[in-house]
Design a protein around this motif. Structure first.
Motif, mmCIF file in Angstrom:
data_model
loop_
_atom_site.group_PDB
_atom_site.id
_atom_site.type_symbol
_atom_site.label_atom_id
_atom_site.label_comp_id
_atom_site.label_asym_id
_atom_site.label_seq_id
_atom_site.Cartn_x
_atom_site.Cartn_y
_atom_site.Cartn_z
ATOM 1 N N PRO A 1 -21.562 8.947 63.866
ATOM 2 C CA PRO A 1 -22.012 10.236 64.410
ATOM 3 C C PRO A 1 -23.322 10.112 65.190
ATOM 4 C CG PRO A 1 -21.729 10.323 62.006
ATOM 5 C CD PRO A 1 -21.545 8.903 62.402
ATOM 6 N N ALA A 2 -23.449 10.917 66.227
ATOM 7 C CA ALA A 2 -24.701 10.950 67.006
ATOM 8 C C ALA A 2 -25.248 12.374 66.954
ATOM 9 C CB ALA A 2 -24.409 10.564 68.459
ATOM 10 N N THR A 3 -26.557 12.508 66.941
ATOM 11 C CA THR A 3 -27.142 13.859 66.951
ATOM 12 C C THR A 3 -28.258 13.917 67.979
ATOM 13 O OG1 THR A 3 -28.560 13.146 65.161
ATOM 14 C CG2 THR A 3 -26.745 14.590 64.554
ATOM 15 N N HIS A 4 -28.385 15.082 68.591
ATOM 16 C CA HIS A 4 -29.467 15.287 69.551
ATOM 17 C C HIS A 4 -29.989 16.694 69.395
ATOM 18 C CE1 HIS A 4 -28.799 11.566 71.575
ATOM 19 N NE2 HIS A 4 -27.518 11.820 71.634
ATOM 20 N N GLU A 5 -31.287 16.837 69.664
ATOM 21 C CA GLU A 5 -31.849 18.173 69.564
ATOM 22 C C GLU A 5 -31.398 19.028 70.731
ATOM 23 O OE1 GLU A 5 -36.032 18.804 69.018
ATOM 24 O OE2 GLU A 5 -35.944 17.406 67.314
ATOM 25 N N GLU A 6 -31.143 20.289 70.410
ATOM 26 C CA GLU A 6 -30.788 21.242 71.455
ATOM 27 C C GLU A 6 -32.047 21.587 72.250
ATOM 28 O OE1 GLU A 6 -28.656 24.509 69.544
ATOM 29 O OE2 GLU A 6 -29.582 25.838 71.023
ATOM 30 N N PHE A 7 -31.943 21.859 73.527
ATOM 31 C CA PHE A 7 -33.084 22.374 74.281
ATOM 32 C C PHE A 7 -32.671 23.614 75.070
ATOM 33 C CE2 PHE A 7 -31.961 20.945 78.570
ATOM 34 C CZ PHE A 7 -31.104 19.886 78.331
ATOM 35 N N THR A 8 -33.690 24.354 75.505
ATOM 36 C CA THR A 8 -33.405 25.575 76.250
ATOM 37 C C THR A 8 -33.702 25.332 77.719
ATOM 38 O OG1 THR A 8 -34.064 26.823 74.323
ATOM 39 C CG2 THR A 8 -33.945 28.046 76.394
ATOM 40 N N VAL A 9 -32.744 25.620 78.552
ATOM 41 C CA VAL A 9 -32.919 25.399 79.992
ATOM 42 C C VAL A 9 -33.844 26.481 80.536
ATOM 43 C CG1 VAL A 9 -31.687 25.225 82.196
ATOM 44 C CG2 VAL A 9 -30.543 24.551 80.071
ATOM 45 N N ASP A 10 -34.899 26.066 81.251
ATOM 46 C CA ASP A 10 -35.810 27.110 81.742
ATOM 47 C C ASP A 10 -35.529 27.500 83.191
ATOM 48 O OD1 ASP A 10 -36.899 25.093 83.217
ATOM 49 O OD2 ASP A 10 -38.821 25.018 82.170
ATOM 50 N N TRP A 11 -34.391 27.072 83.730
ATOM 51 C CA TRP A 11 -34.029 27.478 85.093
ATOM 52 C C TRP A 11 -33.396 28.860 85.051
ATOM 53 C CZ3 TRP A 11 -31.177 22.631 87.453
ATOM 54 C CH2 TRP A 11 -32.140 21.654 87.734
ATOM 55 N N ASP A 12 -33.735 29.632 86.056
ATOM 56 C CA ASP A 12 -33.124 30.926 86.214
ATOM 57 C C ASP A 12 -31.831 30.710 87.016
ATOM 58 O OD1 ASP A 12 -32.454 33.428 86.886
ATOM 59 O OD2 ASP A 12 -34.256 33.884 88.050
ATOM 60 N N ALA A 13 -30.720 31.236 86.505
ATOM 61 C CA ALA A 13 -29.436 30.978 87.181
ATOM 62 C C ALA A 13 -29.473 31.432 88.634
ATOM 63 C CB ALA A 13 -28.315 31.689 86.443
ATOM 64 N N SER A 14 -30.174 32.546 88.918
ATOM 65 C CA SER A 14 -30.178 33.053 90.298
ATOM 66 C C SER A 14 -30.904 32.095 91.237
ATOM 67 C CB SER A 14 -30.825 34.431 90.363
ATOM 68 O OG SER A 14 -32.182 34.303 90.004
ATOM 69 N N ALA A 15 -31.773 31.216 90.667
ATOM 70 C CA ALA A 15 -32.498 30.262 91.516
ATOM 71 C C ALA A 15 -31.543 29.276 92.183
ATOM 72 C CB ALA A 15 -33.533 29.503 90.687
ATOM 73 N N ALA A 16 -30.354 29.138 91.630
ATOM 74 C CA ALA A 16 -29.400 28.196 92.227
ATOM 75 C C ALA A 16 -28.434 28.893 93.188
ATOM 76 C CB ALA A 16 -28.627 27.470 91.138
ATOM 77 N N SER A 17 -28.786 30.110 93.619
ATOM 78 C CA SER A 17 -27.935 30.744 94.632
ATOM 79 C C SER A 17 -28.767 31.020 95.887
ATOM 80 C CB SER A 17 -27.328 32.027 94.083
ATOM 81 O OG SER A 17 -28.360 32.957 93.895
ATOM 82 N N LYS A 18 -28.116 31.183 97.016
ATOM 83 C CA LYS A 18 -28.815 31.270 98.303
ATOM 84 C C LYS A 18 -29.633 32.546 98.461
ATOM 85 C CE LYS A 18 -25.622 29.125 101.211
ATOM 86 N NZ LYS A 18 -24.746 29.177 102.352
ATOM 87 N N GLY A 19 -29.207 33.602 97.763
ATOM 88 C CA GLY A 19 -29.966 34.849 97.768
ATOM 89 C C GLY A 19 -30.276 35.378 99.167
#
Ligand code: F6R
Length: 618
Positions: free
Chosen positions: A232-250
């Protein structure tokens, strides 16, 4: 390079996969494809060309409602970008298994001979298809999909992220990772896989970065990780700090235009929480792993990076040498890795990468660590391999960069480089507290100055549009202006396909001046005349030398420079600043210039030919 996405959950799988691929298309856009399992059947659609072609294919031949599937966007390595070579690839005589792959399977020739001996019929010229056949053959033999998958991935050499779905096992996506990126997105009753968090950030911000040589078993109700040996492998969860709208052309005409405009925020976010109002630095992520004592014992810094990130490295070198008085050399990662560099336990290796997945840079840091160096990463992507494999990371907070040509990641990398230089300067006593605070306060003014440059970017754009017929453009600079000149040239090559070169202005008369002929456009980065060590007079002399030979000069100069206008056809002014920090301001008109010129030529500025954003092969 390629982008991969996997999904299991209640949403419309096709929509999740296409949405993820759209955000990953920057990784490759030679072809795209998806497979879903619905009502006990595997269905696949794939098409050469950009994602839009796949979307039209799905409109013409709709896919059923499904709750499990995988998707791929390709940057071709083995085999031309055709429909047949597009992923997914099907395995087994009844084609019940579907596989996507990012990377290169180095031993594919011998494995292919083995699969053919077992009766496999190959439909593509890719190295990837062999894995689909071998897993299917193994599964027919033992009836255990996870076991079969594990057996085969253990036999593959090279770099790969592989995702598999099978018609007989409609509740599970299997994934394996070696030397290619893979991140898990954790949802509520749904789970995701992606080459990076951009693939699923609009659905969940909870993520796990998968380790080297690990397998993921993804189901709606849980995610299991195992090492290749089954433990078994384990890894700590992390929280993505990117805003989803930042990846759209807007509303912007291109991602590149948007990302150029994002720069005041990218610089501000990279500084946020790291400088107090007195200009003093708090960089806890660095101090935890590099106590001041360690910073004092460093006797040499080697910066490794590629492309635009290497120019951020060059600017960082000037900052560190000036403010921290440590010798720095900047190396292209692939050159560093394959010679015999001198690295000691007192060498600090700094790796700069937007994606954190550039294979050349990963190989360089692995080598540096083998040689006993400590590695500090400057990285923009959370969960990236570079961050995981480095001793410490300073994240740039530029947000997702989608356009292939790097803009905001560069200015954020340079900003992080300044923070590092000031930190080292203070820790090593090369800067007094008062000097460090003065520079820190200057740094705090940068986001507003970047905003001011953008406000005058119109002129750079007008010039770019006017110069759409140019056959070649040269760029000159001294000190930090030199790497910025090279970056200006790279932007033009990459998105406008125009011959461009950046030179150290002082080097001109040692050869390149022979290129100058009547009407040759030359963009010159002119430093401030007010700085006490100013190189202004020398750059003005260089301008005179090229004008005497017919060059048409466009100068990027600081506001208040009263003389430069006498020597240049056009002057684009940027706000006054500390001479080292001017790099962040001077580069912005060059980005606008390249963007306007490429747009005037009718080119796709976000997805230039032959390139992919994340170069995950050596
Ligand atoms: C140029 C560009 C490339 C990257 C280089 C390194 O606009 O984007 O030159 O800078 O491939 O990529 P990262 O920073 O992801 O390691």
């Amino acid at each position: 390079m390629c982008g991969i996405v996997g999904y299991v959950g209640p949403k419309s799988t096709v929509d999740v996969l296409i949405g993820g691929l759209r955000r990953l298309e920057y990784r490759g856009y030679d072809s795209a494809g998806v497979s879903v399992v619905a009502n006990g059947h595997l269905e696949t659609r794939k098409k050469a060309g950009k994602l839009g072609n796949l979307e039209s294919e799905i409109t013409n031949h709709p896919l059923p409602i499904a709750h499990i599937g995988i998707g791929h966007t390709r940057w071709a390595t083995h085999g031309a970008p055709t429909d047949q070579n597009a992923h997914p690839h099907l395995g087994g005589p009844t084609s019940k298994l579907s596989l996507i792959h990012n990377g290169i399977i180095e031993n594919f020739a011998e494995l292919k001979a083995e699969a053919i001996a077992h009766g496999a019929k190959f439909a593509s010229e890719t190295d990837s298809e062999v894995a689909a056949h071998l897993i299917a053959i193994e599964y027919e033999r033992n009836g255990d999909l996870i076991e079969s998958f594990s057996t085969v991935v253990n036999r593959l050499h090279g770099a790969f992220t592989i995702l598999v779905v099978h018609e007989d096992q409609p509740d599970v996506v299997l994934a394996a990772r070696r030397n290619a990126p893979l991140v898990v997105g954790l949802g509520d009753g749904e789970n995701f896989l992606g080459s990076d968090v951009a693939a699923f950030v609009e659905h969940t911000k909870r993520a796990i970065s998968v380790g080297q040589d690990e397998i993921v078993i993804l189901r709606t109700d849980g995610v299991e990780l195992r090492h290749f040996d089954g433990t078994p492998a384990t890894h700590e969860e992390f929280t993505v700090d990117w805003d989803a709208s930042a990846a759209s052309k807007g509303g912007w005409s291109s991602f590149m235009a948007k990302e150029i405009a994002d720069q005041p925020q990218a610089v501000a976010d990279t500084l946020m929480g790291r400088l107090d109002s007195d200009g003093l630095i708090t960089l806890p992520e660095l101090f935890e792993d590099f106590p001041v004592a360690d910073m004092k014992s460093i006797d040499r810094i080697i910066i490794v990076a590629c492309g635009t990130a290497s120019y951020a490295g060059d600017v960082t070198k000037y900052a560190i040498e000036k403010w921290a008085r440590v010798p720095v050399q900047v190396e292209l990662s692939h050159e560093f890795r394959y010679r015999s560099p001198i690295v000691t336990p007192n060498t600090l290796v700094v790796a700069i990468s937007q994606s954190g997945e550039t294979m050349d840079t990963l190989m360089a840091i692995r080598y540096a660590r083998e040689l006993g160096a400590k590695v500090l990463a400057i990285c923009n992507t959370q969960g990236a391999t570079l961050a995981r494999e480095s001793n410490a990371t300073i994240y740039t907070h530029a947000g997702p960069e989608v356009a292939v040509a790097s803009t905001k990641a560069l200015t954020a990398q340079i900003t992080a480089g300044y923070l590092l230089a000031l930190t080292l300067g203070s820790a090593r006593g090369a800067l007094t507290t008062a000097e460090a605070a003065r520079l820190g306060k200057e740094l705090l003014k940068l986001p507003a100055k970047v905003q001011d440059v953008l406000a005058t970017a119109k002129q750079a754009e007008e010039l770019g549009t006017k110069m759409a017929g140019a056959k070649s453009v040269l760029f000159l600079g001294r000190n930090v202006g030199y790497p910025i000149a090279m970056e200006g040239a790279l932007k033009l090559k990459e998105i406008a396909y125009i011959h461009a070169e950046g030179f150290a202005a002082g080097e001109l008369k040692h050869g390149p001046i022979a290129l100058i002929e009547e009407g040759q456009p030359v963009i010159v980065i002119v430093p401030s005349p007010d700085d006490e060590d100013s190189l202004h007079p020398k750059v003005i002399s260089n301008i005179q030398e090229i004008r005497a030979r017919g060059a048409k000069v466009i100068a990027i100069a600081q506001e208040g420079d009263k003389t430069v206008a006498d020597y240049a056809e056009h002057v684009l002014y940027v706000p006054q600043s500390d001479p080292i920090m001017a790099a962040v301001l001077d580069v912005i008109p060059l980005q606008g210039f390249a963007l306007a010129l490429a747009t005037a030529l009718g080119l796709d500025v976000d997805q230039p030919r032959n390139l992919a954003k994340s170069v995950t092969v050596e």
